[in-house]
Each structure stands twice: as structure tokens, then as C-alpha cells.
Design a protein around this motif. Structure first.
Motif, PDB file in Angstrom:
ATOM      1  N   LYS A   5       4.156   8.332   2.777  1.00 30.30           N
ATOM      2  CA  LYS A   5       4.428   6.938   3.142  1.00 30.30           C
ATOM      3  C   LYS A   5       5.137   6.875   4.491  1.00 30.30           C
ATOM      4  O   LYS A   5       4.826   6.030   5.328  1.00 30.30           O
ATOM      5  CB  LYS A   5       5.282   6.277   2.062  1.00 30.30           C
ATOM      6  CG  LYS A   5       5.628   4.837   2.386  1.00 30.30           C
ATOM      7  CD  LYS A   5       6.532   4.238   1.335  1.00 30.30           C
ATOM      8  CE  LYS A   5       6.974   2.856   1.755  1.00 30.30           C
ATOM      9  NZ  LYS A   5       7.960   2.296   0.843  1.00 30.30           N
ATOM     10  N   TYR A   6       6.072   7.774   4.711  1.00 31.76           N
ATOM     11  CA  TYR A   6       6.809   7.796   5.966  1.00 31.76           C
ATOM     12  C   TYR A   6       5.887   8.120   7.138  1.00 31.76           C
ATOM     13  O   TYR A   6       5.964   7.510   8.195  1.00 31.76           O
ATOM     14  CB  TYR A   6       7.937   8.821   5.883  1.00 31.76           C
ATOM     15  CG  TYR A   6       8.704   9.006   7.171  1.00 31.76           C
ATOM     16  CD1 TYR A   6       9.598   8.039   7.602  1.00 31.76           C
ATOM     17  CD2 TYR A   6       8.531  10.137   7.946  1.00 31.76           C
ATOM     18  CE1 TYR A   6      10.300   8.204   8.776  1.00 31.76           C
ATOM     19  CE2 TYR A   6       9.224  10.312   9.126  1.00 31.76           C
ATOM     20  CZ  TYR A   6      10.106   9.334   9.529  1.00 31.76           C
ATOM     21  OH  TYR A   6      10.786   9.501  10.704  1.00 31.76           O
ATOM     22  N   VAL A   7       4.991   9.075   6.936  1.00 31.28           N
ATOM     23  CA  VAL A   7       4.098   9.491   8.014  1.00 31.28           C
ATOM     24  C   VAL A   7       3.069   8.405   8.321  1.00 31.28           C
ATOM     25  O   VAL A   7       2.798   8.102   9.479  1.00 31.28           O
ATOM     26  CB  VAL A   7       3.396  10.824   7.641  1.00 31.28           C
ATOM     27  CG1 VAL A   7       2.257  11.134   8.586  1.00 31.28           C
ATOM     28  CG2 VAL A   7       4.406  11.950   7.647  1.00 31.28           C
ATOM     29  N   TRP A   8       2.497   7.800   7.290  1.00 34.54           N
ATOM     30  CA  TRP A   8       1.407   6.851   7.501  1.00 34.54           C
ATOM     31  C   TRP A   8       1.857   5.430   7.761  1.00 34.54           C
ATOM     32  O   TRP A   8       1.079   4.605   8.218  1.00 34.54           O
ATOM     33  CB  TRP A   8       0.470   6.858   6.315  1.00 34.54           C
ATOM     34  CG  TRP A   8      -0.402   8.075   6.295  1.00 34.54           C
ATOM     35  CD1 TRP A   8      -0.594   8.947   7.319  1.00 34.54           C
ATOM     36  CD2 TRP A   8      -1.172   8.562   5.209  1.00 34.54           C
ATOM     37  NE1 TRP A   8      -1.438   9.948   6.927  1.00 34.54           N
ATOM     38  CE2 TRP A   8      -1.812   9.736   5.643  1.00 34.54           C
ATOM     39  CE3 TRP A   8      -1.381   8.110   3.910  1.00 34.54           C
ATOM     40  CZ2 TRP A   8      -2.641  10.458   4.818  1.00 34.54           C
ATOM     41  CZ3 TRP A   8      -2.215   8.836   3.100  1.00 34.54           C
ATOM     42  CH2 TRP A   8      -2.836   9.990   3.544  1.00 34.54           C
ATOM     43  N   SER A   9       3.117   5.101   7.499  1.00 35.62           N
ATOM     44  CA  SER A   9       3.553   3.719   7.673  1.00 35.62           C
ATOM     45  C   SER A   9       3.915   3.388   9.115  1.00 35.62           C
ATOM     46  O   SER A   9       3.978   2.228   9.487  1.00 35.62           O
ATOM     47  CB  SER A   9       4.753   3.429   6.776  1.00 35.62           C
ATOM     48  OG  SER A   9       5.884   4.139   7.228  1.00 35.62           O
ATOM     49  N   GLY A  10       4.179   4.388   9.921  1.00 40.08           N
ATOM     50  CA  GLY A  10       4.538   4.144  11.310  1.00 40.08           C
ATOM     51  C   GLY A  10       5.982   3.735  11.492  1.00 40.08           C
ATOM     52  O   GLY A  10       6.342   3.129  12.494  1.00 40.08           O
ATOM     53  N   GLU A  11       6.841   4.058  10.541  1.00 42.07           N
ATOM     54  CA  GLU A  11       8.255   3.704  10.657  1.00 42.07           C
ATOM     55  C   GLU A  11       9.017   4.646  11.565  1.00 42.07           C
ATOM     56  O   GLU A  11      10.178   4.416  11.852  1.00 42.07           O
ATOM     57  CB  GLU A  11       8.898   3.694   9.260  1.00 42.07           C
ATOM     58  CG  GLU A  11       8.372   2.606   8.365  1.00 42.07           C
ATOM     59  CD  GLU A  11       8.996   2.666   6.994  1.00 42.07           C
ATOM     60  OE1 GLU A  11       9.910   3.486   6.787  1.00 42.07           O
ATOM     61  OE2 GLU A  11       8.569   1.895   6.131  1.00 42.07           O
ATOM     62  N   ARG A  12       8.370   5.692  11.986  1.00 38.52           N
ATOM     63  CA  ARG A  12       9.029   6.658  12.863  1.00 38.52           C
ATOM     64  C   ARG A  12       9.258   6.031  14.238  1.00 38.52           C
ATOM     65  O   ARG A  12       8.495   5.211  14.698  1.00 38.52           O
ATOM     66  CB  ARG A  12       8.190   7.906  13.014  1.00 38.52           C
ATOM     67  CG  ARG A  12       7.980   8.634  11.719  1.00 38.52           C
ATOM     68  CD  ARG A  12       7.032   9.773  11.916  1.00 38.52           C
ATOM     69  NE  ARG A  12       5.700   9.189  12.123  1.00 38.52           N
ATOM     70  CZ  ARG A  12       4.695   9.810  12.693  1.00 38.52           C
ATOM     71  NH1 ARG A  12       4.861  11.035  13.147  1.00 38.52           N
ATOM     72  NH2 ARG A  12       3.521   9.247  12.821  1.00 38.52           N
ATOM     73  N   LYS A  13      10.287   6.459  14.887  1.00 39.81           N
ATOM     74  CA  LYS A  13      10.552   5.997  16.251  1.00 39.81           C
ATOM     75  C   LYS A  13      10.105   7.083  17.222  1.00 39.81           C
ATOM     76  O   LYS A  13      10.425   8.242  17.054  1.00 39.81           O
ATOM     77  CB  LYS A  13      12.027   5.704  16.441  1.00 39.81           C
ATOM     78  CG  LYS A  13      12.487   4.580  15.534  1.00 39.81           C
ATOM     79  CD  LYS A  13      13.791   4.048  16.004  1.00 39.81           C
ATOM     80  CE  LYS A  13      14.212   3.015  14.992  1.00 39.81           C
ATOM     81  NZ  LYS A  13      14.567   1.803  15.519  1.00 39.81           N
ATOM     82  N   ASN A  14       9.378   6.668  18.237  1.00 39.74           N
ATOM     83  CA  ASN A  14       8.879   7.624  19.217  1.00 39.74           C
ATOM     84  C   ASN A  14       9.985   7.921  20.219  1.00 39.74           C
ATOM     85  O   ASN A  14      10.453   7.042  20.929  1.00 39.74           O
ATOM     86  CB  ASN A  14       7.645   7.043  19.911  1.00 39.74           C
ATOM     87  CG  ASN A  14       6.918   8.073  20.724  1.00 39.74           C
ATOM     88  OD1 ASN A  14       7.369   9.212  20.828  1.00 39.74           O
ATOM     89  ND2 ASN A  14       5.796   7.687  21.281  1.00 39.74           N
TER      90      ASN A  14
ATOM     91  N   THR B 242       0.825  -1.208   0.000  1.00 39.39           N
ATOM     92  CA  THR B 242       0.000   0.000   0.000  1.00 39.39           C
ATOM     93  C   THR B 242       0.866   1.268   0.000  1.00 39.39           C
ATOM     94  O   THR B 242       0.463   2.284  -0.549  1.00 39.39           O
ATOM     95  CB  THR B 242      -0.939   0.030   1.206  1.00 39.39           C
ATOM     96  OG1 THR B 242      -0.166  -0.094   2.404  1.00 39.39           O
ATOM     97  CG2 THR B 242      -1.941  -1.099   1.145  1.00 39.39           C
ATOM     98  N   GLY B 243       2.034   1.215   0.604  1.00 36.31           N
ATOM     99  CA  GLY B 243       2.929   2.368   0.575  1.00 36.31           C
ATOM    100  C   GLY B 243       3.398   2.692  -0.833  1.00 36.31           C
ATOM    101  O   GLY B 243       3.538   3.856  -1.205  1.00 36.31           O
ATOM    102  N   ASP B 244       3.631   1.644  -1.626  1.00 36.18           N
ATOM    103  CA  ASP B 244       4.043   1.849  -3.013  1.00 36.18           C
ATOM    104  C   ASP B 244       2.912   2.455  -3.839  1.00 36.18           C
ATOM    105  O   ASP B 244       3.150   3.326  -4.678  1.00 36.18           O
ATOM    106  CB  ASP B 244       4.488   0.532  -3.636  1.00 36.18           C
ATOM    107  CG  ASP B 244       5.733  -0.026  -2.972  1.00 36.18           C
ATOM    108  OD1 ASP B 244       6.481   0.765  -2.356  1.00 36.18           O
ATOM    109  OD2 ASP B 244       5.952  -1.243  -3.062  1.00 36.18           O
ATOM    110  N   VAL B 245       1.697   2.004  -3.588  1.00 36.67           N
ATOM    111  CA  VAL B 245       0.546   2.560  -4.300  1.00 36.67           C
ATOM    112  C   VAL B 245       0.384   4.038  -3.967  1.00 36.67           C
ATOM    113  O   VAL B 245       0.054   4.851  -4.831  1.00 36.67           O
ATOM    114  CB  VAL B 245      -0.737   1.766  -3.951  1.00 36.67           C
ATOM    115  CG1 VAL B 245      -1.970   2.434  -4.528  1.00 36.67           C
ATOM    116  CG2 VAL B 245      -0.631   0.344  -4.444  1.00 36.67           C
ATOM    117  N   LEU B 246       0.649   4.388  -2.723  1.00 36.95           N
ATOM    118  CA  LEU B 246       0.562   5.783  -2.310  1.00 36.95           C
ATOM    119  C   LEU B 246       1.591   6.632  -3.050  1.00 36.95           C
ATOM    120  O   LEU B 246       1.272   7.727  -3.534  1.00 36.95           O
ATOM    121  CB  LEU B 246       0.769   5.897  -0.798  1.00 36.95           C
ATOM    122  CG  LEU B 246       0.697   7.273  -0.183  1.00 36.95           C
ATOM    123  CD1 LEU B 246      -0.707   7.844  -0.345  1.00 36.95           C
ATOM    124  CD2 LEU B 246       1.067   7.216   1.276  1.00 36.95           C
TER     125      LEU B 246
END
Length: 52
Positions: A40-49, A3-7
Motif C-alpha cells: 500500500k505504501y509503495v503503490w499509493s504514492g505517499e512517499r516524498k521524493n 483500494t489500499g484497504d482491499v490490498l
């Protein structure tokens, strides 16, 4: 296809469409590509809190 690629692909196509209407296709594609990767970065949740 993920889905990230489609985005990313959809943002590129939207950027190309906007670029074609303003007679600047390549910059529109690049802006769409950048926006797609940011979304994709914002919606994928790959960020570290950092709070935890």
C-alpha cells in the motif's frame, strides 16, 4: 472501501492461506499484514521524493 484497504485485506487472506498450509496461521497472517502495508505504501504514492 478504499483500494489500499482491499490490498491489505487480500494480502492478509493470502498470508493466512499460506500459513494454514504450513500449520502456522498467525505468523502467516502477520507476514501478510506487513506485506500489505508495504505494498500500500509503495503503490499509493505517499512517499516524498527527496530528489526535488
Amino acid at each position: 472501501m478504499k483500494t489500499g484497504d482491499v490490498l491489505i485485506y487480500s494480502c492478509v487472506i493470502i498470508g493466512a492461506g499460506i500459513g494454514l498450509t504450513m500449520d502456522y496461521l498467525f505468523p502467516g497472517v502477520l507476514i501478510g499484514l506487513g506485506a500489505g502495508y508495504l505494498l500500500k505504501y509503495v503503490w499509493s504514492g505517499e512517499r516524498k521524493n527527496k530528489d526535488t
